[in-house]
Write a protein that holds these residues in place. Structure first.
Motif, short mmCIF file in Angstrom:
data_model
loop_
_atom_site.label_atom_id
_atom_site.label_comp_id
_atom_site.label_asym_id
_atom_site.label_seq_id
_atom_site.Cartn_x
_atom_site.Cartn_y
_atom_site.Cartn_z
N VAL A 197 0.62 14.55 -35.34
CA VAL A 197 -0.37 13.50 -35.09
C VAL A 197 -1.19 13.83 -33.85
CG1 VAL A 197 -0.63 11.09 -34.36
CG2 VAL A 197 0.89 11.66 -36.26
N TRP A 198 -0.53 14.36 -32.84
CA TRP A 198 -1.21 14.75 -31.60
C TRP A 198 -2.30 15.78 -31.88
CZ3 TRP A 198 -0.63 13.49 -26.38
CH2 TRP A 198 -1.16 14.38 -25.46
N PHE A 199 -1.99 16.78 -32.67
CA PHE A 199 -2.95 17.86 -32.89
C PHE A 199 -3.96 17.56 -34.00
CE2 PHE A 199 0.20 19.98 -30.33
CZ PHE A 199 -0.62 20.69 -29.47
N ILE A 200 -3.64 16.62 -34.86
CA ILE A 200 -4.64 16.18 -35.84
C ILE A 200 -5.84 15.59 -35.11
CG2 ILE A 200 -5.09 14.38 -37.57
CD1 ILE A 200 -2.28 14.97 -38.68
N ALA A 203 6.65 1.59 -25.72
CA ALA A 203 8.03 1.64 -25.23
C ALA A 203 8.62 0.24 -25.08
CB ALA A 203 8.08 2.37 -23.90
N SER A 204 7.78 -0.73 -24.75
CA SER A 204 8.25 -2.10 -24.56
C SER A 204 8.68 -2.75 -25.86
CB SER A 204 7.15 -2.95 -23.90
OG SER A 204 6.80 -2.44 -22.64
N LEU A 205 8.05 -2.35 -26.99
CA LEU A 205 8.32 -3.04 -28.26
C LEU A 205 9.75 -2.84 -28.79
CD1 LEU A 205 4.84 -2.62 -29.96
CD2 LEU A 205 5.81 -4.67 -28.95
N PRO A 206 10.34 -1.63 -28.90
CA PRO A 206 9.69 -0.32 -29.01
C PRO A 206 9.19 -0.09 -30.43
CG PRO A 206 12.06 -0.05 -29.15
CD PRO A 206 11.81 -1.54 -29.01
N SER A 207 8.17 0.75 -30.58
CA SER A 207 7.56 0.96 -31.90
C SER A 207 7.22 2.43 -32.11
CB SER A 207 6.31 0.10 -32.04
OG SER A 207 5.59 0.45 -33.20
N TYR A 208 7.76 3.00 -33.15
CA TYR A 208 7.44 4.39 -33.53
C TYR A 208 5.98 4.50 -33.95
CZ TYR A 208 7.86 8.78 -36.22
OH TYR A 208 7.71 10.04 -36.72
N GLY A 209 5.47 3.51 -34.69
CA GLY A 209 4.08 3.52 -35.16
C GLY A 209 3.09 3.45 -34.02
N VAL A 210 3.32 2.54 -33.06
CA VAL A 210 2.42 2.41 -31.91
C VAL A 210 2.46 3.68 -31.06
CG1 VAL A 210 1.92 1.12 -29.79
CG2 VAL A 210 2.61 -0.10 -31.87
N THR A 211 3.63 4.30 -30.97
CA THR A 211 3.75 5.56 -30.24
C THR A 211 2.83 6.62 -30.84
OG1 THR A 211 6.04 5.13 -29.58
CG2 THR A 211 5.32 7.43 -29.59
N LEU A 212 2.82 6.73 -32.17
CA LEU A 212 1.97 7.70 -32.84
C LEU A 212 0.50 7.42 -32.56
CD1 LEU A 212 3.69 8.05 -36.35
CD2 LEU A 212 3.89 9.56 -34.38
N VAL A 213 0.09 6.16 -32.62
CA VAL A 213 -1.31 5.79 -32.39
C VAL A 213 -1.73 6.16 -30.96
CG1 VAL A 213 -2.94 3.87 -32.19
CG2 VAL A 213 -1.35 3.97 -34.13
N MET A 214 -0.90 5.85 -29.99
CA MET A 214 -1.25 6.10 -28.60
C MET A 214 -1.28 7.59 -28.28
SD MET A 214 -2.19 3.35 -27.51
CE MET A 214 -2.19 1.76 -28.34
N LEU A 215 -0.40 8.36 -28.91
CA LEU A 215 -0.46 9.81 -28.73
C LEU A 215 -1.76 10.36 -29.31
CD1 LEU A 215 3.22 10.87 -29.53
CD2 LEU A 215 2.08 10.92 -27.31
#
Length: 434
Positions: free
Chosen positions: A66-69, A109-121
């Motif tokens: 996701v980072w490199f996309i 990190a506060s949620l925590p959420s795997y999906g939100v992590t991907l979006v922010m990266l």
């Protein structure tokens, strides 16, 4: 350092001095440092998230994909943004986008959420893309064309300084403050422990966000020498007469960067998991994260050395030698165990060091008025890092150690580019700051 070019002008209309260019390059080095630092935090973030969310190697590699996309989708818009608003505004904007993404990581990190992590990266990577498209060609064309590779390797050494320090930062503030990072390999965490571990990401990313905003303010107020403002209309008209596809060094250079990123990111992402294995380093992931510093430290040393070597030896020759050495140490990594395998993997950082900046400068060589578009395409090719999931899949299916054969194959394409693909065709007059 490059001599001043008499036709150049700063944003304020003043002729820059040698010291002015020196100051500008010093400040730009801080940008290279920060995006190297943030990118390599992923090296410690991935094993951390793998523990928190109980991910397979394949799922963890998708985070990096996701980072490199983002490089694929953001590179061409970044080039257009630079054409319209200029290099300085683009650098400031890129830093602010990165700061927004880093702040968003604290929310994830506060949620925590795997999906939100991907979006922010993805957001952070988009900001880095804008910085890459702006800063790399700026450094390459601000001085004499024949020393472009040497100059870009020199400032990229600061990028490596960031990548060297990031693992220490991440190991201490992320892995060192989490149960998963300090536990023995194979330890199963409870749900409560995983939730507590997720919170350890908040502080480091909050600190990063603050630093990025401060740096954006400094860049905005600094009188960077402007490039191309006086002849922007002429350059646009001139570009219409030429085709990027006629430049072999650019076309094969895109492939070289694409494939090189698979190698570099694959090594960085899987390093901690590989070194911590009982048959390799037999250590915790926190301890392995500290050894990652040596991998990126080798890249910094190699870039300083490469910058000096390229003052006397052709860039493509240096690239060929380093690609052969990188291939050899990866073969050693795959077919040995214990400290030999660990240190050979660490050594590949030294030989990877000059690859990106050297391929980049060879790729834009002779593009003339097409330099900006060519730069955008080369940065877009960084999206090759998204294919790191292929190595994650290989690690799951055939073994982590065997997956590094993919890295060795990548080194062979870099050798091909150095020996043949980098030769210029239909070269145009080099563009200089005006």
């Amino acid at each position: 350092m490059p001599a001043p070019i008499t036709t150049a002008s700063t944003a304020g209309g003043q002729q820059p001095t040698v010291g002015g260019y020196r100051s500008a390059l010093t400040l730009l080095a801080s940008l290279f440092f920060m995006w190297g630092f943030i990118t390599v935090i992923n090296g410690t973030l991935l094993p951390h998230l793998r523990s928190v969310f109980e991910l397979t190697y394949f799922q963890a590699s998708l985070i990096e994909s996701v980072w490199f996309i983002a490089y694929f989708f953001a590179s061409i818009p970044s080039a257009k943004f630079i054409e319209r608003f200029g290099y300085q505004t683009s650098m400031v904007t890129g830093l602010l986008i990165m700061a927004a993404g880093a702040a968003g990581m604290t929310l994830a990190a506060s949620l925590p959420s795997y999906g939100v992590t991907l979006v922010m990266l993805f957001v952070i990577a988009s900001g880095i893309t804008l910085l890459q498209v702006a800063a790399n060609p700026y450094v390459a064309v601000i001085g004499a064309p024949e020393t472009a590779s040497s100059r870009l390797n020199l400032v990229q050494a600061m990028n490596s300084a960031g990548t060297m320090l990031a693992p220490l930062f991440g190991a201490y503030l992320i892995l060192g403050r989490s149960k998963g990072g300090t536990a023995e390999t194979g330890t199963v965490l409870s749900q409560a422990e995983r939730l507590a571990d997720a919170q350890s990401v908040i502080l480091p990313y909050a600190l990063v966000a603050v630093v990025l905003v401060v740096l954006a303010v400094v860049i905005a107020r600094f009188p960077l020498p402007a490039i191309g403002l006086a002849t922007n209309r002429v350059a646009k008209d001139e570009r219409k007469k030429h085709s990027l596809f006629k430049h072999r060094n650019l076309m094969f250079g895109m492939g070289a960067i694409f494939i090189y990123l698979i190698a570099e990111i694959g090594v960085g992402n899987l390093f901690v998991n590989f070194v911590s294995r009982p048959d390799i380093g037999n250590m915790t992931t926190e301890q392995a994260g500290r050894y990652l510093t040596l991998l990126w430290g080798g890249m910094m040393i190699g870039r300083f050395a490469g910058s000096a070597i390229m003052q006397r030896v052709a860039a493509e020759t240096v690239l060929a030698v380093f690609s052969v050495l990188a291939f050899l140490v990866m073969i050693i990594t795959v077919f040995t165990t214990g400290e030999v395998a660990m240190w050979s993997l660490i050594a590949v950082g030294l030989f990877h060091s000059i690859m990106f900046p050297t391929i980049f400068t060879l790729g834009i060589k002779g593009l003339g008025p097409l330099t900006e578009e060519g730069s955008g395409l080369l940065i877009m090719s960084i999206a090759g890092g998204a294919l790191v999931f292929v190595q994650g899949w290989l690690a799951d299916e055939y073994g982590l150690q065997q997956s590094f054969l993919l890295t060795a194959i990548c080194e062979l394409y870099i050798l091909f580019y150095a020996l043949w693909g980098s030769k210029t065709t239909n070269a145009l007059p080099d563009q200089r700051p005006v």
